[in-house]
Write a protein that holds these residues in place. Structure first.
Motif, PDB file in Angstrom:
ATOM      1  N   LYS A 522     -24.161 155.412  26.617  1.00  0.00           N
ATOM      2  CA  LYS A 522     -23.459 154.169  26.282  1.00  0.00           C
ATOM      3  C   LYS A 522     -22.506 154.384  25.111  1.00  0.00           C
ATOM      4  N   TYR A 566     -23.531 150.555  34.570  1.00  0.00           N
ATOM      5  CA  TYR A 566     -23.850 149.256  35.172  1.00  0.00           C
ATOM      6  C   TYR A 566     -25.111 149.385  36.026  1.00  0.00           C
ATOM      7  N   THR A 569     -28.169 149.820  33.564  1.00  0.00           N
ATOM      8  CA  THR A 569     -28.483 148.741  32.618  1.00  0.00           C
ATOM      9  C   THR A 569     -28.375 147.342  33.206  1.00  0.00           C
ATOM     10  N   ASP A 571     -25.858 145.625  32.845  1.00  0.00           N
ATOM     11  CA  ASP A 571     -25.029 144.922  31.863  1.00  0.00           C
ATOM     12  C   ASP A 571     -23.605 144.772  32.399  1.00  0.00           C
ATOM     13  N   GLN A 573     -20.875 144.081  30.986  1.00  0.00           N
ATOM     14  CA  GLN A 573     -19.770 144.599  30.172  1.00  0.00           C
ATOM     15  C   GLN A 573     -19.188 145.865  30.783  1.00  0.00           C
TER      16      GLN A 573
END
Length: 806
Positions: A522, A566, A569, A571, A573
């Motif tokens: 990340k 993605y 996680t 997530d 973002q």
């Protein structure tokens, strides 16, 4: 008080003038929108200039006169309604043939330039957009050729120039390019870019102004009847003004090669009385808060003038994959004196890891899941693990004759003396590929119920490589471009060469249950996005034969990493970042079909170039596919967002690859051979990395294919057939997207059940994979082994099959 009164009066008058000006523009734009009234030359100039006013831009029409191929004089047409220009030998006129509002805030312009009387020798006509209040901080983009103006320090010396000593062991190293067309770094130096549209992925010029918070795009047709259109960007001495010009014909003083320049052979036109040419362009000025916002709008507009390319039905993906696999078995697997393995390219004495396919072309062979291929794949992985990993955990990139480990960037002699402990150099990109693809193959062994075939040494190697990346990141906050495989020391810093490393670390974190590697992934991905994509509007240094130039491989590699994060996680973002990265990827992808010269190899089989992916700003050509990937992350992004443009980009890339593969009855790589040559048309499954639309390698190389094959382009085709579904369907939405070269749709039968109809218009039997799910299921990130679950249906050439959907 009196002065204040006058000041207020002045303000009121200024406001009134702006209102009147705005009303005039609104009236004119209304006329343009409905195309119901003629537009004078003066009105046309005013409309475009008003549209560019947010960028302090203006429009002019010009005649450029040349001495040889160097501009000696630029003459602007007079204002007023007539559009006239008198030179010493000719009377010129321009006429606005069409000017319309496209409905999205852009203007589409067609201009006729003509000589009404006399003649003009050695001249071109130009549509020029001038921008006052210019800044060197503006982000300038010519897709596939110029990123951020290519305004970076330069190494001269041609193709893959050696790095000077100051580039080594320098964590403050500025991004350094090869010798490409570029805007100047210093004031008062000549600052000019001269290109032809054939040097671009999309015939266009554009820029983003951080100060004005706006973007500008001008799209043009690749040619006029005068020849290939020119794209010229020029800044004045103090950089307070810049001009973007479209010229017909395009004339360059120098031609950009692979890291060098040569004298141009371009010739201006001799114009005769009555001669007329038409130029057409699309002009767009739009608000944008950042480079990412600019790039996303760019992707939306890149086909606005030339339109979407039609689907061509050459061959289904399974046919491409089947013939390519036969080619790989025949010409890539070799029983050498030191190992029986899959080689990535055409040498059986040199093995290159990653990049061009080393220990990557094993992945589709492993998916066959039989004892022969499991043995061959295992032998290849064994060879790499046992012979190529250094003490640090990093791998060497090259080994010769199964024993001699080779470096990839030779240290300058002065540095060898100063750093005697440095043993060799290895590409960080190759190591990132090694981690990602080794982890994928470990996952695939398990998914195929072949976990017992995994050698524990492979997992140890993957752990050590993951730890090496994590250690380097912790120490430097950078993964570098080159490392010493023994000490792990970074030799060259500051690039996105490890763009796929976050994906590899994310997979390793999940496989080995090591959350610290996911944290590292990340951090690296976040850094690359902000340092490069969002700030510079480029990624680079990924290809093994360039400097730190902008390239497509790092761009798509980072997209792979965003989608991996993605997946790991959930997530969202990472989806937002992936959308920007995909937009940057679209700038590298040919958006139109170039017209190859008659008699050229690519013209001989009517090759369609749309979907070809440009390599780098140094290596000026496109290739069939992304090096080295199926591009399935674009499918995953489409699935996650529902935005069709990502699927369309991937389908273009798949089509662009299929166009180049040699198949029965369709010579491609062997097209240039004598028709009586018995080997012509027999190299089934072969493809070459050249889709050369420009004269960067010489005028005679345009449209030329070399009689051979590239391992990495072969691999692309096999991966596409594996990892991208031929047809994707959301059953509860009746949403369907076809990636494969078949015609498909959804209907209801007499019982009211949904039926998938597939027609195969190609001359090959199709085995189409199709993936069905609901819209709710699409919200969950797609795993890496899901392709094993997709259903398949066989459709004979020319036939139609119906499949009931559950």
């Amino acid at each position: 008080m009196e002065s204040v009164h006058h000041h207020r009066q002045g303000n009121r008058q200024a406001i009134a003038d702006k209102i009147i000006q705005g009303q005039r523009l609104l009236t004119l734009l209304t006329i343009l929108l409905f195309c119901s009234l003629p537009v004078s030359a003066q009105q046309g100039v005013e409309a475009v200039s008003q549209a560019l006013s947010g960028l302090k831009g203006s429009l002019s029409f010009e005649v450029w006169k040349y001495d040889g191929n160097k501009v000696k004089e630029k003459l602007a047409f007079a204002g007023g309604k007539d559009g006239l220009l008198k030179t010493a030998t000719a009377n010129w006129k321009y006429r606005i043939a069409s000017l319309r509002n496209t409905g999205d805030g852009a203007l589409q312009l067609e201009i006729d330039f003509s000589v009404e009387k006399g003649e003009e020798k050695n001249a071109a006509v130009a549509i020029s957009f001038g921008f006052a209040d210019w800044s060197v901080d503006n982000y300038v983009l010519i897709p596939g050729a110029v990123y951020n103006g290519n305004r970076f320090p330069v190494i001269k010396g041609g193709y893959m120039p050696p790095y000077p000593p100051e580039m080594y062991f320098n964590s403050a190293l500025p991004l350094t390019f090869s010798d490409n067309p570029r805007l100047a770094l210093k004031h008062n130096e000549p600052s000019k870019i001269e290109l032809l549209t054939w040097s671009t992925a999309t015939p266009a010029m554009s820029f983003y102004s951080k100060q004005q918070q706006r973007g500008f795009v001008v799209l043009t047709e690749p040619n006029t009847k005068s020849g290939t259109t020119g794209l010229i960007i020029e800044e004045n001495a103090d950089r307070s003004r810049a001009t973007f010009s479209l010229t017909a014909p395009g004339i360059r003083e120098y031609v950009a090669g692979f890291g060098d320049f040569s004298k141009s052979q371009d010739k201006p036109q001799d114009w005769k009385s009555g001669e007329t040419i038409r130029m057409r362009c699309y002009i767009y000025s739009f608000p944008a808060k950042s480079i990412p916002a600019f790039l996303e709008t760019w992707m939306d507009k890149r086909k606005a003038l030339l339109g979407e390319m039609p689907q061509y039905y050459v061959a289904p993906m399974n046919a491409v994959s089947d013939y390519t696999r036969q080619q790989v078995e025949k010409n890539r697997f070799h029983n050498s004196s030191f190992a029986s393995i899959y080689f990535p390219e055409n040498s059986f004495t040199r093995f290159q890891l990653g990049w061009i396919g080393g220990m990557m072309n094993t992945y589709p062979m492993l998916s066959l899941n039989d004892s022969l291929h499991i043995t061959r794949v295992s032998n290849t992985i064994d060879f790499v693990i046992n012979h190529m990993q250094g003490k640090s955990g990093y791998f060497y990139g090259i080994i010769d004759d199964g024993k001699t480990l080779a470096g990839e960037r030779e240290l300058p002699p002065s540095l060898k003396v100063a750093h005697p402990h440095i043993v060799s150099s290895a590409m960080v990109r190759k190591n990132a590929d090694a981690l990602f693809w080794l982890c994928k193959q470990l996952m695939l062994f398990k998914a195929l119920n072949q976990a017992n075939k995994i050698d524990p040494a492979w997992e140890t190697a993957a752990r050590n490589l993951s730890a090496a990346f994590a250690r380097t990141w912790k120490q430097h906050g950078d993964l570098g471009q080159y490392v010493d495989p023994e000490s792990g020391e970074v030799l060259v810093f500051n690039s996105t060469a490890a763009s796929v490393a976050p994906a590899g670390l994310a997979l390793a974190a999940q496989y080995f249950h090591e959350p610290s590697w996911l944290d590292c992934a990340k951090a690296v991905a976040e850094s690359y996005y902000h340092r490069f994509t969002a700030t510079l509007g480029l990624t680079g240094g990924n290809c093994g034969d360039i400097s730190q130039d902008a390239d497509s491989e790092s761009t798509f590699g980072l997209l792979e990493s965003f989608m991996a994060l993605y997946w790991a996680t959930g997530d969202a973002q990472w989806l937002s970042k992936a959308k920007v990265q995909a937009a940057l990827g679209s700038t590298w992808t040919l958006s139109y079909n170039y017209e190859f010269p008659q008699g050229s190899d690519l013209a001989s089989f009517n090759a369609h170039s749309a979907g070809g992916v440009w390599a780098s700003t140094q290596n000026k050509h496109a290739a069939p596919g992304i090096c080295t990937s199926s591009g399935d992350y674009l499918f995953k992004l489409f699935r996650a967002t529902g935005e069709t443009k990502y699927a369309q980009l991937l389908r273009d890339i798949i089509n662009g690859h299929t166009e180049q593969v040699e198949l029965p009855g369709r010579p491609t790589v062997s097209a240039g051979l004598n028709p009586h040559d018995s080997t012509r048309g027999t190299k089934w499954g072969s493809s070459m990395e050249r889709i050369q639309t420009s004269d960067a390698e010489g005028y005679g190389v345009i449209g030329k294919l070399y009689n051979g094959s590239n391992g990495w382009t072969e691999l692309n085709g096999m991966l596409m057939a594996m990892e991208v579904p031929g047809i994707y369907i959301q059953t509860d939405q009746d949403k369907i997207f076809v990636f494969d070269q078949v015609i498909a749709g959804i209907k209801k039968n007499k019982q009211g059940a949904r039926v998938l109809t597939i027609k195969n218009p190609t001359p090959y039997t199709a085995e189409i994979s199709y993936f069905t799910e609901t819209a709710a299921q699409a919200k969950k990130p797609l795993g890496y082994m899901e392709f094993l679950k997709w259903r398949k249906v066989k459709v004979v050439a020319g036939k139609t099959v119906d499949v009931k959907l559950n």
